[in-house]
Design an enzyme around this catalytic site. Structure first.
Site, PDB file in Angstrom:
ATOM      1  N   ASN A 104       6.203  10.807   1.025  1.00  0.00           N
ATOM      2  CA  ASN A 104       5.624  10.603   2.355  1.00  0.00           C
ATOM      3  C   ASN A 104       6.765  10.144   3.262  1.00  0.00           C
ATOM      4  O   ASN A 104       7.380   9.108   3.013  1.00  0.00           O
ATOM      5  CB  ASN A 104       4.520   9.531   2.202  1.00  0.00           C
ATOM      6  CG  ASN A 104       3.813   9.179   3.489  1.00  0.00           C
ATOM      7  OD1 ASN A 104       4.271   8.312   4.233  1.00  0.00           O
ATOM      8  ND2 ASN A 104       2.691   9.819   3.760  1.00  0.00           N
ATOM      9  N   ASN A 131       4.264  11.909   7.496  1.00  0.00           N
ATOM     10  CA  ASN A 131       3.416  10.830   8.007  1.00  0.00           C
ATOM     11  C   ASN A 131       3.597  10.708   9.514  1.00  0.00           C
ATOM     12  O   ASN A 131       4.489  10.029   9.991  1.00  0.00           O
ATOM     13  CB  ASN A 131       3.797   9.529   7.293  1.00  0.00           C
ATOM     14  CG  ASN A 131       2.954   8.364   7.747  1.00  0.00           C
ATOM     15  OD1 ASN A 131       2.063   8.511   8.588  1.00  0.00           O
ATOM     16  ND2 ASN A 131       3.225   7.197   7.203  1.00  0.00           N
ATOM     17  N   CYS A 134       1.179   6.762  10.968  1.00  0.00           N
ATOM     18  CA  CYS A 134       1.198   5.349  10.582  1.00  0.00           C
ATOM     19  C   CYS A 134       0.908   4.479  11.792  1.00  0.00           C
ATOM     20  O   CYS A 134       1.618   4.530  12.791  1.00  0.00           O
ATOM     21  CB  CYS A 134       2.546   4.951   9.985  1.00  0.00           C
ATOM     22  SG  CYS A 134       2.534   3.207   9.504  1.00  0.00           S
ATOM     23  N   LYS A 169       0.193  14.945   7.446  1.00  0.00           N
ATOM     24  CA  LYS A 169      -0.860  13.927   7.277  1.00  0.00           C
ATOM     25  C   LYS A 169      -1.360  13.477   8.634  1.00  0.00           C
ATOM     26  O   LYS A 169      -0.614  12.912   9.439  1.00  0.00           O
ATOM     27  CB  LYS A 169      -0.316  12.734   6.497  1.00  0.00           C
ATOM     28  CG  LYS A 169      -1.407  11.700   6.216  1.00  0.00           C
ATOM     29  CD  LYS A 169      -1.046  10.786   5.078  1.00  0.00           C
ATOM     30  CE  LYS A 169      -2.132   9.773   4.815  1.00  0.00           C
ATOM     31  NZ  LYS A 169      -1.736   8.812   3.778  1.00  0.00           N
ATOM     32  N   ILE A 195      -7.775  11.359   5.699  1.00  0.00           N
ATOM     33  CA  ILE A 195      -7.290  10.683   6.888  1.00  0.00           C
ATOM     34  C   ILE A 195      -6.283   9.597   6.521  1.00  0.00           C
ATOM     35  O   ILE A 195      -6.367   9.024   5.442  1.00  0.00           O
ATOM     36  CB  ILE A 195      -8.447  10.022   7.698  1.00  0.00           C
ATOM     37  CG1 ILE A 195      -9.191   8.969   6.856  1.00  0.00           C
ATOM     38  CG2 ILE A 195      -9.406  11.059   8.204  1.00  0.00           C
ATOM     39  CD1 ILE A 195     -10.225   8.138   7.612  1.00  0.00           C
ATOM     40  N   GLY A 221     -10.447   2.133   2.928  1.00  0.00           N
ATOM     41  CA  GLY A 221     -11.424   1.709   1.934  1.00  0.00           C
ATOM     42  C   GLY A 221     -12.778   2.360   2.159  1.00  0.00           C
ATOM     43  O   GLY A 221     -12.971   3.100   3.120  1.00  0.00           O
ATOM     44  N   GLY A 247      -9.865   8.890   2.098  1.00  0.00           N
ATOM     45  CA  GLY A 247     -10.489   7.907   2.983  1.00  0.00           C
ATOM     46  C   GLY A 247     -11.709   7.344   2.289  1.00  0.00           C
ATOM     47  O   GLY A 247     -12.790   7.904   2.363  1.00  0.00           O
ATOM     48  N   GLY A 248     -11.507   6.250   1.552  1.00  0.00           N
ATOM     49  CA  GLY A 248     -12.644   5.559   0.960  1.00  0.00           C
ATOM     50  C   GLY A 248     -13.143   6.098  -0.351  1.00  0.00           C
ATOM     51  O   GLY A 248     -14.200   5.681  -0.821  1.00  0.00           O
ATOM     52  N   THR A 270      -7.153   2.900  -1.424  1.00  0.00           N
ATOM     53  CA  THR A 270      -7.596   1.523  -1.607  1.00  0.00           C
ATOM     54  C   THR A 270      -8.299   1.311  -2.948  1.00  0.00           C
ATOM     55  O   THR A 270      -8.216   0.226  -3.530  1.00  0.00           O
ATOM     56  CB  THR A 270      -8.515   1.152  -0.424  1.00  0.00           C
ATOM     57  OG1 THR A 270      -7.777   1.359   0.789  1.00  0.00           O
ATOM     58  CG2 THR A 270      -8.965  -0.284  -0.488  1.00  0.00           C
TER      59      THR A 270
HETATM   60  C1  LIG Z   1      -1.688  -0.905   1.893  1.00  0.00           C
HETATM   61  C2  LIG Z   1      -1.653   0.492   2.408  1.00  0.00           C
HETATM   62  C3  LIG Z   1      -0.419   1.096   2.699  1.00  0.00           C
HETATM   63  C4  LIG Z   1      -0.384   2.397   3.181  1.00  0.00           C
HETATM   64  N1  LIG Z   1       0.838   2.980   3.445  1.00  0.00           N
HETATM   65  C5  LIG Z   1       0.884   4.272   3.852  1.00  0.00           C
HETATM   66  C6  LIG Z   1       2.122   4.929   4.066  1.00  0.00           C
HETATM   67  O1  LIG Z   1       3.175   4.359   3.848  1.00  0.00           O
HETATM   68  N2  LIG Z   1       2.109   6.219   4.497  1.00  0.00           N
HETATM   69  C7  LIG Z   1       0.935   6.895   4.725  1.00  0.00           C
HETATM   70  O2  LIG Z   1       0.956   8.057   5.117  1.00  0.00           O
HETATM   71  N3  LIG Z   1      -0.249   6.301   4.508  1.00  0.00           N
HETATM   72  C8  LIG Z   1      -0.307   5.007   4.085  1.00  0.00           C
HETATM   73  N4  LIG Z   1      -1.526   4.427   3.861  1.00  0.00           N
HETATM   74  C9  LIG Z   1      -2.760   5.204   4.081  1.00  0.00           C
HETATM   75  C10 LIG Z   1      -3.309   5.782   2.796  1.00  0.00           C
HETATM   76  O3  LIG Z   1      -2.388   6.660   2.203  1.00  0.00           O
HETATM   77  C11 LIG Z   1      -4.641   6.508   3.038  1.00  0.00           C
HETATM   78  O4  LIG Z   1      -4.393   7.580   3.936  1.00  0.00           O
HETATM   79  C12 LIG Z   1      -5.685   5.608   3.636  1.00  0.00           C
HETATM   80  O5  LIG Z   1      -5.613   4.321   3.068  1.00  0.00           O
HETATM   81  C13 LIG Z   1      -7.105   6.138   3.459  1.00  0.00           C
HETATM   82  O6  LIG Z   1      -7.480   6.238   2.113  1.00  0.00           O
HETATM   83  P1  LIG Z   1      -8.283   5.076   1.324  1.00  0.00           P
HETATM   84  O7  LIG Z   1      -9.419   4.669   2.202  1.00  0.00           O
HETATM   85  O8  LIG Z   1      -8.708   5.706   0.048  1.00  0.00           O
HETATM   86  O9  LIG Z   1      -7.317   3.945   1.123  1.00  0.00           O
HETATM   87  C14 LIG Z   1      -1.582   3.115   3.375  1.00  0.00           C
HETATM   88  C15 LIG Z   1      -2.802   2.512   3.066  1.00  0.00           C
HETATM   89  C16 LIG Z   1      -2.852   1.228   2.583  1.00  0.00           C
HETATM   90  C17 LIG Z   1      -4.177   0.627   2.274  1.00  0.00           C
END
Ligand SMILES: Cc1cc2nc3c(=O)[nH]c(=O)nc-3n(C[C@H](O)[C@H](O)[C@H](O)COP(=O)(O)O)c2cc1C
Ligand SMILES: Cc1cc2nc3c(=O)[nH]c(=O)nc-3n(C[C@H](O)[C@H](O)[C@H](O)COP(=O)(O)OP(=O)(O)OC[C@H]3O[C@@H](n4cnc5c(N)ncnc54)[C@H](O)[C@@H]3O)c2cc1C
Ligand SMILES: Cc1cc2nc3c(=O)[nH]c(=O)nc-3n(C[C@H](O)[C@H](O)[C@H](O)COP(=O)(O)OP(=O)(O)OC[C@H]3O[C@@H](n4cnc5c(N)ncnc54)[C@H](O)[C@@H]3O)c2cc1C
Ligand SMILES: Cc1cc2nc3c(=O)[nH]c(=O)nc-3n(C[C@H](O)[C@H](O)[C@H](O)COP(=O)(O)O)c2cc1C
Ligand code: FES
Ligand code: FES
Lengths: 308, 255, 308, 255
Positions: A104, A131, A134, A169, A195, A221, A247-248, A270
């Protein structure tokens, strides 16, 4: 064309061959190695490593994490060891596993994205996830991800500098996700993932200060799942390239929803923090689901939601 | 060495004093390898809220019968849910996490404030052959059920309270220099509020005594993957409190 | 300037005098009367009634509600008895209470908004909330709420046709909420309320069909709070008119967060379904909070988050 | 008449058969005024997930000792949480909600399918002076613990099962016309799956017997405020199942 357990879950996303459609989301699974006590990394669809920048980055100061109802906020701010350290120290350790590694990448400028892409070419990584979404950095990041033109520009630059498959992304913090999806597809993205985190906030009512050091943070989450699923459905209907949904996602049932909505693969984020076995358990649950329904390939789910 | 995640069975979950509870669980896979200063990460519900795990230090551990003792204060939703656990119930327990204390020195001094006294119990027991002295601080007498817990483990117990209701009136760091003047300690282990640790680190540096501190940070993963918990290190690099720590040599931390 | 319990919580939003800053969100409290067994309506800040249209509306068919992690989806589709029925049958019953009644209005065209505004003038209602953000209707609704120009056009039309205070209710499904807030302020909105529901989706993995009859739905409840709070903070920083904050408020602590972020009043929505006493309990909790901190007026919280 | 929301205390929560439970709670304010066909709306956790209340019919009610009986099948997260309730615990209970059955007629026939048999228990008891006949349908024998529940209340019990493991093999609506031919009933009350209600309504119309049906819909508020639960009515207007219903005259519903 024998349908064995592996074939059943195998997917090929823009040339990246995965044993299962369940990847780990960037920033939520470290470099994979951190979870190797829990998860056989060879059983993960693909590992998407933490957002990587040209130079090492210390990230944001102050508190970086807050729990919210069924979700969390983070404001890590892309802390990472930089692309050189990744290539020299981390990638060799990951190369021992039979799992595609996707990096990423995040830049402050369009050029930096290009430099990162060029540098990572022919280093053993399986693909790049761009990415442009962010929410936790001042320059670049989400600014690129909320405007179709800049998003397309970044993707074009990356495509020009690498032979690797490029996944764009997308940020959910936009009015029209289909427009963003079409813009990055037109710019040459080989796949789209979404997402990234929603932009959220929490305030400490005792101190009257934002809970997070960076004031706002990325919201992820299970809480965000309804928005993520809707956007995956909208994006998948707008483009022809494969979509990676996230996403979640906590369970196989969640993953199946995303695939029915149009995702060719999914990522757990998450969920890893809550259940360190999530990446493998979700894949196992998808296999059970397919078996129960007499299906023999996970692709049979993709985009099959019947809205008629 | 392997971290794991198990359904630990509750043996006991009882009030020690006020809002502080003692939780004893069976988790042989963790108890068999845990070291003083390590912690566990508990998932408190099958539902999705509260979502994240809660980190708790291992306050004691019996490898033989596979039990872990945790001592926690009720401060929010998660710890409130913990109080509902009944003997026979299970709780999803991930561990052992973190690096633990380095057992060195012949005349160790432990300095603990508030719930920071929890991990020091196990540490004190590990020093049985060269008994540790402990300096403990609390808000008031009610909070100082700790002496009982250290009795028989630490021959010398020094106590401070904010209100003077028991022991010296003031903070541990007020008393610490005098203690170091009087007695020769060759290592200090500290756990407690950040300002206390900062003070202990400064005093230890002044007296040139090696000092380890156990830090606390907001944690999501607990295994070094999310970078929620990092703190600034003196090397310029950041440390992950969950895996590089929670125990650090005082000079590694950029206070 | 005696500070008694009532003064402590009293607010005046664009000329609408409320005994407490806690309103009830449109569509979540019916016409108030439905909750009168639980809540003394005289103790509610203001009742914002269900989205009202010129003609009666049957709303969407199929399933209309789905629970999500810490939240819910709805696709009611503005079922309502129409403005005439409201004026003739419902308003007279509400008029017996000493509580401001705000009508949430929704039109298919800009003109319809104007007609609704004209019709409701001098009927005893205290104000209008212009719903340019309903995700559950095909025409109008959210389309007006995601484009600054159309949003402004609707608000201008409504302002031209009524002497009542006009509250513009913003949709969170936009890239730049500050831009939307400024647009409706410039068009003459006397106050701004947000957030309406996020757009979400759920899929039934047994039937492979969307859970909701209308495919997508409005997403609300505690799950959305981090997004709502962030947007209220952004909007409040962008405009001078008062902001009414909502989105996931369950407790007084949540309400205080919104006020610190910049909301002059708040509304409880989904919370009513979970706790029928929510509207009054949240107000009581705010009073306790003020008392504990030695404050004597709730306005002392507004916008006081310290981001420095 | 007033709806209220109380912390009801659990008296009993036990398995009746397979995944069906009987929950008895003390809630005098509700039990004192509840009528057959009404329901309660339960909040199952203090946490925020699962968020919404769960509607359950009042299966029985003793005004004198202030208790309500609910009979529920475990189908998802909420009902699974219900099974954890222990005697002495409390559950947040809102009610009585909805309109209830109209007690009319001298020769009532009750038709219930699956969990639709729950509210009919209280209705059957209300007809004690002019005992009701009941026609009950279930998937298989295991599901038909209901006869015991109606024994002593309904002198005539007719049974159908999908697999014929007990009673007639088929659906209640297969048997209903024959029953109406044989005996003169002057009112029908039905509760069960939508297709069953639709069938009963059609048959009742054909035989010109007044018929009430109790509908089920996904509900958020339970008090007529959110419009989640509305169904199409014959008048062109929509009905709220939670307040205009759950009981309707069959001809009010646009099937
Ligand atoms: C602690 C944390 C750090 C993250 N760091 C990045 C990152 O460095 N680059 C990125 O594209 N997404 C990052 N994300 C986003 C996740 O890759 C993912 O897109 C987002 O959390 C939604 O999925 P989830 O709800 O299953 O966590 C991060 C998410 C979390 C929770
Ligand atoms: C390595 C480590 C060891 C710990 N050991 C102990 C112990 O032995 N005994 C004990 O009583 N407490 C200990 N704590 C603190 C304990 O984790 C928190 O008190 C607890 O997580 C609070 O959860 P809650 O849901 O009750 O509070 P809430 O405030 O509702 O929690 C909200 C969120 O903040 C986090 N959080 C709240 N307070 C803290 C804190 N002080 N440190 C880190 N995260 C926090 C929670 O984990 C959760 O994610 C330790 C913390 C860490 C990092
Ligand atoms: C007026 C009324 C009376 C009822 N009486 C009974 C009864 O006496 N016994 C009994 O076993 N069941 C009864 N039901 C059905 C019962 O409400 C559901 O089985 C229960 O809500 C399922 O909750 P869950 O969390 O286990 O399932 P989930 O599927 O996890 O629930 C998810 C959501 O869907 C809703 N839901 C799921 N199934 C139904 C359903 N069939 N009807 C309405 N909402 C549903 C839930 O309330 C929740 O909002 C009644 C329903 C209504 C509307
Ligand atoms: C069932 C339901 C119906 C709603 N109907 C309307 C409506 O008619 N008009 C409107 O402006 N908002 C409507 N809303 C949005 C709410 O007023 C509120 O903006 C939103 O739910 C966020 O607040 P909450 O999270 O506290 O519910 C509705 C929300 C729900 C849950
Ligand atoms: S808690 Fe995730 S890195 Fe430390
Ligand atoms: S459940 Fe809200 S109107 Fe019926």
């Amino acid at each position: 064309m024998v349908s064995n357990v592996n074939d059943m879950l195998a997917v090929n996303i823009a040339g990246i061959k995965m044993k299962t459609p369940v990847m780990t989301a960037s920033g939520t699974f470290g470099f994979g190695l951190e979870y190797s006590d829990f998860v056989d990394l060879n059983q993960v669809g693909a590992i998407v490593v933490k957002g990587t920048t040209l130079a090492p980055k210390a990230g944001n100061s102050g508190r970086r994490m807050a729990e919210t109802p069924a979700g969390m906020l983070n404001s890590i701010g892309l802390e990472n060891p930089g692309v050189e350290e990744f290539i020299h120290t981390i990638m060799p350790r990951l190369a021992k596993y039979d799992v595609p590694v996707i990096v990423n990448i995040s830049g402050n400028t369009v050029e930096e994205y290009g430099q990162l892409a060029a540098r990572l070419d022919k280093t053993g990584v399986a693909g790049l996830e761009v990415n442009i979404s962010c929410p936790n950095v001042k320059q670049g990041g989400i600014a690129f991800g909320t405007c179709p033109d800049s998003a397309a520009q970044v993707v074009r630059e990356v495509k020009a500098k690498t032979t690797l498959p490029v996944i764009a992304k997308l940020s959910p913090n936009v009015t029209d996700i289909a427009l963003m999806a079409k813009a990055v597809e037109a710019a040459g993205a080989d796949a789209i993932s979404l997402i990234n985190t929603l932009l959220g906030m929490a305030i400490d009512i005792h101190t009257w200060r934002p809970v997070l050091g960076n004031i706002v943070g990325g919201f992820s989450g299970p809480a965000v799942k309804p928005v993520a699923l809707r956007m995956v459905w909208q994006a998948a209907n707008a483009v022809k390239v494969p979509v990676i949904g996230m996403g979640g996602i906590m369970t196989a049932a969640d993953a199946v929803e995303f695939m029915l909505a149009g995702a060719s693969a999914v990522a757990v984020g998450t969920a890893n923090f809550v259940n360190p076995y999530a990446a493998v358990e979700v894949a196992g649950g998808i296999r059970d689901y397919l078996t129960e329904r007499g299906l023999n390939q996970v692709s049979q789910l993709v985009g099959k939601v019947n809205c008629g | 060495m392997a971290k794991t995640c198990v359904l630990a069975q509750i043996i006991e979950n009882s009030v020690i004093a006020g809002d502080v509870f003692k939780l004893i669980v069976t988790a042989p896979a963790i108890a068999g390898i845990a070291r003083p200063g390590q912690f566990v990460h508990l998932r408190l519900t099958d539902q999705l809220d509260p979502l994240l795990r809660r980190p708790l230090s291992i306050a004691d551990c019996h490898a033989a019968n596979g039990t872990l003792t945790l001592i926690y204060r009720v401060v929010g939703r998660g710890t409130m849910l913990m109080t509902k656990l009944q003997p026979g119930d299970t709780v999803d327990c991930m561990g052992p996490l973190g690096n633990g204390f380095t057992l060195t020195g012949q005349r160790p001094l432990l300095v603990g404030g508030g719930m920071g006294l929890a991990p020091l119990v196990m540490l004190a027991k590990a020093f049985c052959s060269r008994p540790a002295t402990i300096l403990m601080g609390g808000r008031n007498e009610q909070e100082l059920f700790w002496p009982n817990m250290y009795a028989g483990v630490c021959p010398n117990i020094h106590i401070t309270t904010d209100d003077g209701s028991i022991g010296y009136r003031g903070f541990t760091i007020d008393v610490l220099p005098g203690l170091l003047e009087k007695e020769k300690f060759d290592v200090i282990y500290a756990c407690g509020p950040h300002v206390m640790l900062q003070g202990v680190a400064a005093i230890a540096a002044k007296y040139k005594i090696p000092c380890q501190v156990s830090l606390e940070e907001y944690m999501a993963c607990g295994v070094g993957a999310c970078l929620s918990c990092t703190c600034a290190g003196t090397s310029g690099k950041r440390h992950k409190v969950c895996t590089d720590g929670p125990v650090f040599w005082a000079e590694e931390v950029a206070w």
